[in-house]
Design an enzyme around this catalytic site. Structure first.
Site, PDB file in Angstrom:
ATOM      1  CB  CYS A 134      -0.953   0.090   1.179  1.00 62.02           C
ATOM      2  SG  CYS A 134      -2.079  -1.287   1.290  1.00 62.02           S
ATOM      3  NE  ARG A 165       4.593   1.691  -0.049  1.00 63.29           N
ATOM      4  CZ  ARG A 165       5.615   1.398   0.753  1.00 63.29           C
ATOM      5  NH1 ARG A 165       6.830   1.675   0.367  1.00 63.29           N
ATOM      6  NH2 ARG A 165       5.418   0.847   1.923  1.00 63.29           N
ATOM      7  CG  ASN A 219       1.140   0.299   4.373  1.00 69.43           C
ATOM      8  OD1 ASN A 219       0.896  -0.877   4.110  1.00 69.43           O
ATOM      9  ND2 ASN A 219       2.370   0.767   4.430  1.00 69.43           N
ATOM     10  CD  GLU A 258      17.198 -12.434  -8.724  1.00 67.55           C
ATOM     11  OE1 GLU A 258      16.645 -12.925  -7.724  1.00 67.55           O
ATOM     12  OE2 GLU A 258      16.845 -11.349  -9.212  1.00 67.55           O
ATOM     13  CE  LYS A 299      13.985 -10.048 -10.576  1.00 67.29           C
ATOM     14  NZ  LYS A 299      14.438 -10.444  -9.362  1.00 67.29           N
ATOM     15  CD  GLU A 302       9.895 -11.092  -9.217  1.00 62.37           C
ATOM     16  OE1 GLU A 302       9.188 -10.487  -8.414  1.00 62.37           O
ATOM     17  OE2 GLU A 302      11.135 -11.062  -9.170  1.00 62.37           O
ATOM     18  CG  HIS A 315      22.071 -35.882  -5.165  1.00 63.07           C
ATOM     19  ND1 HIS A 315      22.608 -37.055  -4.689  1.00 63.07           N
ATOM     20  CD2 HIS A 315      23.125 -35.076  -5.435  1.00 63.07           C
ATOM     21  CE1 HIS A 315      23.913 -36.958  -4.645  1.00 63.07           C
ATOM     22  NE2 HIS A 315      24.260 -35.767  -5.099  1.00 63.07           N
TER      23      HIS A 315
HETATM   24  C1  F6R Z   1      11.970 -10.104  -6.428  1.00 64.10           C
HETATM   25  C2  F6R Z   1      11.928  -9.125  -5.362  1.00 64.10           C
HETATM   26  C3  F6R Z   1      11.642  -9.604  -3.987  1.00 64.10           C
HETATM   27  C4  F6R Z   1      12.410  -8.761  -2.953  1.00 64.10           C
HETATM   28  C5  F6R Z   1      11.991  -9.170  -1.539  1.00 64.10           C
HETATM   29  C6  F6R Z   1      12.753  -8.388  -0.481  1.00 64.10           C
HETATM   30  O1  F6R Z   1      12.287  -9.518  -7.652  1.00 64.10           O
HETATM   31  O2  F6R Z   1      12.076  -7.954  -5.591  1.00 64.10           O
HETATM   32  O3  F6R Z   1      11.933 -10.957  -3.837  1.00 64.10           O
HETATM   33  O4  F6R Z   1      13.770  -8.927  -3.139  1.00 64.10           O
HETATM   34  O5  F6R Z   1      10.616  -8.960  -1.357  1.00 64.10           O
HETATM   35  O6  F6R Z   1      12.516  -7.012  -0.603  1.00 64.10           O
HETATM   36  P1  F6R Z   1      13.458  -5.968   0.106  1.00 64.10           P
HETATM   37  O7  F6R Z   1      14.793  -6.047  -0.549  1.00 64.10           O
HETATM   38  O8  F6R Z   1      12.801  -4.644  -0.084  1.00 64.10           O
HETATM   39  O9  F6R Z   1      13.543  -6.374   1.545  1.00 64.10           O
END
Ligand code: F6R
Length: 617
Positions: free
Chosen positions: A2, A27, A102, A486, A490, A493, A509
Site C-alpha cells: 500500500c 507498492r 497501510n 534468482e 525473475k 514473478e 540427486h
Molecule cells: C523479487 C523481489 C523480492 C524482494 C523481496 C525483499 O524480484 O524484488 O523478492 O527482493 O521482497 O525485498 P526488500 O529487498 O525490499 O527487503
C-alpha cells in the site's frame, strides 16, 4: 504494501496526490483512491484496479479544487480488491472523516464487534474502516480530533500507517505509524506525507522519517510530532539524495528496462568513496565495530527475503573466503521463528532494498533481542531497517520502482563484496596483496556491467522466442547457484511460468528426473581460469541433461573455448575474478525474463499478486 500520500498546501491537491500515487503504485495496485476537502466539504473517489481506473473515475466525476487531501494505492489484505474495499474509508455518523491505512490491524474483530453492538454499519470488509469509525466517534464525543486520533491509535494492535482528514478541521492531516513506513516532506508553506520519499521528491528534498509509535499533525505551515503518549517528539531532517527524474521512466519502455540499464551506475555509486584506487576498502559505516570486535566475531548471519536473500547467498562465498568468518544465510521469516544460536559476537547482516520488509524487520529486532549487532545493507534513506540497525551500508542504486528487483540486487552484491573485503582486511587472514588485487578488479565492475548491457540482445531475443515455454530450469554451481535461483525467481514473478534454480551438483540427486525432450535449461557456467574451477563438473552436468533431451542455454565468460560445443546457445559476459562473476551473469537472466514476459503481453513493472514493499509478515 500500500502506498500512502498526504498533502496540505497551495498546490492543486489532486495533482500532488495522483503524482505521488503514480510514483508509489509499485507498492500495490489492487485499487486506488483519494479524498479531498474543498469549500463544499469532503469528497472521495476510489476504484478497484490500477491507478488509471481511478483517473478515469475522476474524469467522469470531477473533484473540486482543494488544498488538502490524502491518497492511497492498495495491496489487498483484508477484503478482495473491489471498489468498496478500496481506500479511503469514511467514518462517523455523517461520514465526515476519511482514513487511509497501510498494514494490518490485528485486533480489528474485537474493535468491530464494539461498533456493531452500537449499530454502526459498514461499507467494506476491511480492517481499516473499523479505525475510521472509532476515531470519528471519539471525535464526536470530545471535539478534539488529535486526542481522538491518539486514543484510537493506542487501541490498535498490529502494523499500521494511518492518515486521516476530517471535514470539520480542513487545515490538518493527521498521521500515525507503527511497524509501517511514513515519511514527512517539508515544503515552504506546504507539507507532504508519503510511504516513502518518492511520493513527494518532485516537490521537496527535505524529509523526516517518522519514528515508531509517533503521531504527526501536518498543516501547511507547521509540522508537529508526538509520541503515542502525547509527548512532543523532536525530529531530524535529512536531505533526499534521489532526483525526481530517477523515479521516472525517462523514455524507457518500462521501469524494469530502465533499472536494468541503471546497473553500471548503481554498482559504481555503491563502490564510490568505499574503494580506493589501489584496491583498499574503507567502510566508515562500520566504525561502531572496533578491530578487536571484528576479530572476535564468531559468525555472520545474513537475513533477507527473495532476491535480497540471493544477494546474501552470493556474498557469503566472498565473506567466508576473505575473512574466514562462518556465514549462514537465512530467510528472515524462518530465522525469526526458530531458536538460532546468536551470541554477542554474532553480526547479523540484514539486506533489504526497501528497508521496510516486515519479515526482515522482525528478524533484525529478534537478533537484537538475542544480543547480536545488526548491520543493514539498505537502499532507502530513512527506512525503518536503517533506523533500527546499529550500522547501515547504503547501496546507492537510486529508487527501484519495478516490482522485480534488478539494480538493487547488483548493488547489494557489490555491498556484500565490500563488506567481505573489509572484514578480510581487518582480520588479516588472507594476504593484503590478494585482497588489494580483488579490490582493483572490483573497481572495473561498473565498466564490465556496461559491457554486459551492450550485449543483452542475445538474452532478450532468446527470452522473446520462448514465450510459449511451460517450464524453464536454471543450473549453477558455487556463486552461480544463487544466480540460478534468482534467474528462476525473475521468470516466475514476471512470466508466471514454472521455473526452478538448482545447484548443478544436486541434479543427479533427484531433479534430473524433470528433464525430458525439449526441456529448456539455462546453465551458469563457471570460469575455466580458476585453478579450482568447477567447470569440468558443470560441463559433465550439461552432457547428462543433453543426453536426456534438454536444450541448453549457457552463460559463460568471454573467450571460454569449452562451452560452445555443449550448448544450443551461449551468452558471453566479460571476464572477471570468478568470485565477482555473479554480478555479470545475473544480468542476462533479468533481460531474458523481461523479454519473455513482454512477449506474453504481461506488465513487467507490476506483475500480478505482488507488491514491491512487503510490509506484512
Ligand atoms: C523479487 C523481489 C523480492 C524482494 C523481496 C525483499 O524480484 O524484488 O523478492 O527482493 O521482497 O525485498 P526488500 O529487498 O525490499 O527487503
Amino acid at each position: 504494501m500500500c502506498g500512502i500520500v498526504g498533502y496540505v498546501g497551495p498546490k492543486s491537491t489532486l495533482d500532488v496526490l495522483l503524482g505521488g500515487l503514480r510514483r508509489l503504485e509499485y507498492r500495490g495496485y489492487d485499487s486506488a483512491g483519494v479524498s479531498v476537502i474543498s469549500a463544499a466539504g469532503l469528497e472521495t473517489r476510489k476504484k478497484a484496479g490500477k491507478l488509471d481506473n481511478l483517473v478515469g473515475e475522476i474524469d467522469s466525476h470531477p473533484l473540486p479544487a482543494a488544498h488538502i487531501g490524502i491518497g492511497h494505492t492498495r495491496w489487498a489484505t483484508h477484503g478482495a480488491p473491489t471498489d468498496g474495499n478500496a481506500h479511503p474509508h469514511l467514518g462517523g455518523s455523517a461520514l465526515k472523516l476519511s482514513l487511509i491505512h497501510n498494514g494490518i490491524i490485528e485486533n480489528f474483530a474485537e474493535l468491530k464487534a464494539e461498533l456493531v453492538a452500537d449499530g454502526v454499519s459498514f461499507s467494506s470488509e476491511t480492517d481499516s474502516e473499523v479505525a475510521a469509525h472509532h476515531i470519528a466517534r471519539e471525535y464526536e464525543k470530545s471535539g478534539d480530533l488529535v486526542a481522538a486520533f491518539r486514543f484510537v491509535m493506542n487501541r490498535l494492535h498490529g502494523a499500521f500507517t494511518i492518515l486521516v482528514i476530517h471535514e470539520d478541521q480542513p487545515d490538518v492531516v493527521l498521521a500515525a505509524r507503527r511497524n509501517a513506513p511514513l515519511v514527512i516532506g517539508l515544503g515552504d508553506g506546504e507539507n507532504f506525507l508519503g510511504s516513502d520519499v518518492a511520493a513527494f521528491v518532485e516537490y521537496t528534498k527535505r524529509a523526516v522519517s517518522v519514528g515508531q509509535d509517533e503521531i504527526v499533525v501536518l498543516k501547511a505551515d507547521s509540522v508537529t510530532v508526538y509520541g503515542f503518549d502525547g509527548q512532543p517528539v523532536s525530529f531530524d531532517e535529512f536531505s533526499v539524495d534521489w532526483d525526481a527524474s530517477a523515479a521516472s521512466k525517462g523514455g524507457w519502455s518500462s521501469f524494469m528496462a530502465k533499472e536494468i540499464a541503471d546497473q553500471p551506475q548503481a554498482v559504481g555509486d555503491t563502490l564510490m568513496g568505499r574503494l580506493s584506487a589501489d584496491g583498499v576498502v574503507t567502510l566508515p559505516e562500520m566504525s561502531g565495530l572496533s578491530a578487536a570486535d571484528i576479530k572476535a566475531l564468531d559468525r555472520i548471519i545474513i537475513v533477507a527475503c527473495g532476491t535480497a536473500s540471493y544477494a546474501g547467498d552470493i556474498a557469503k562465498y566472498g565473506i567466508e573466503k576473505w575473512s574466514r568468518i562462518p556465514v549462514q544465510v537465512e530467510l528472515s521469516h524462518e530465522f525469526r521463528y526458530r531458536s538460532p544460536i546468536v551470541t554477542p559476537n554474532t553480526l547479523v547482516v540484514a539486506i533489504s532494498q526497501s528497508g521496510e520488509t516486515m519479515d526482515t524487520l522482525m528478524a533484525t529486532r529478534y537478533a537484537k533481542e538475542l544480543g547480536a549487532k545488526v548491520l543493514a545493507i539498505c537502499n532507502t534513506q530513512g527506512a525503518t531497517l536503517a533506523r533500527e540497525s546499529d550500522a547501515v551500508i547504503y547501496t546507492h542504486a537510486g529508487p527501484e520502482v519495478a516490482v522485480a528487483s534488478t539494480k538493487a540486487l547488483t548493488a547489494q552484491i557489490t555491498a556484500g563484496y565490500l563488506l567481505g573485503l573489509f572484514l578480510g582486511q581487518v582480520r588479516g587472514v588472507v594476504p593484503a596483496s590478494e585482497l588489494k588485487a580483488l579490490g582493483l578488479d572490483l573497481l572495473k565492475m561498473p565498466a564490465r556491467v556496461a559491457e554486459v548491457l551492450e550485449g543483452l540482445d542475445v538474452a532478450s531475443d532468446l527470452g522473446a522466442a520462448m514465450a510459449n515455454a511451460k517450464s524453464i530450469l536454471f543450473l549453477g554451481r558455487n556463486v552461480g547457484f544463487p544466480v540460478a535461483m534468482e534467474g528462476a525467481l525473475k521468470l516466475k514473478e514476471l512470466a508466471y511460468i514454472h521455473a526452478e534454480g538448482f545447484a548443478a551438483g544436486e541434479l543427479k540427486h533427484g531433479p534430473i528426473a524433470l528433464i525430458e525432450e525439449g526441456q529448456p535449461v539455462i546453465v551458469i557456467v563457471p570460469s575455466p581460469r580458476d585453478a579450482e574451477s568447477l567447470q569440468p563438473k558443470v560441463i559433465s552436468n550439461i552432457q547428462e541433461i543433453r543426453a536426456r533431451g534438454a536444450k541448453v542455454i549457457a552463460i559463460a565468460e568471454e573467450g571460454d573455448p569449452n562451452v560452445a560445443d555443449y550448448a544450443e546457445h551461449v551468452i558471453y559476459v566479460p571476464q572477471t575474478e570468478p568470485m565477482f562473476a555473479a554480478i555479470l551473469t545475473v544480468i542476462p537472466l533479468q533481460a531474458f525474463a523481461m523479454a519473455l514476459s513482454t512477449a506474453k503481453g504481461l506488465d513487467v513493472d507490476q506483475p500480478r499478486n505482488l507488491a514491491k514493499s512487503v510490509t506484512v509478515e
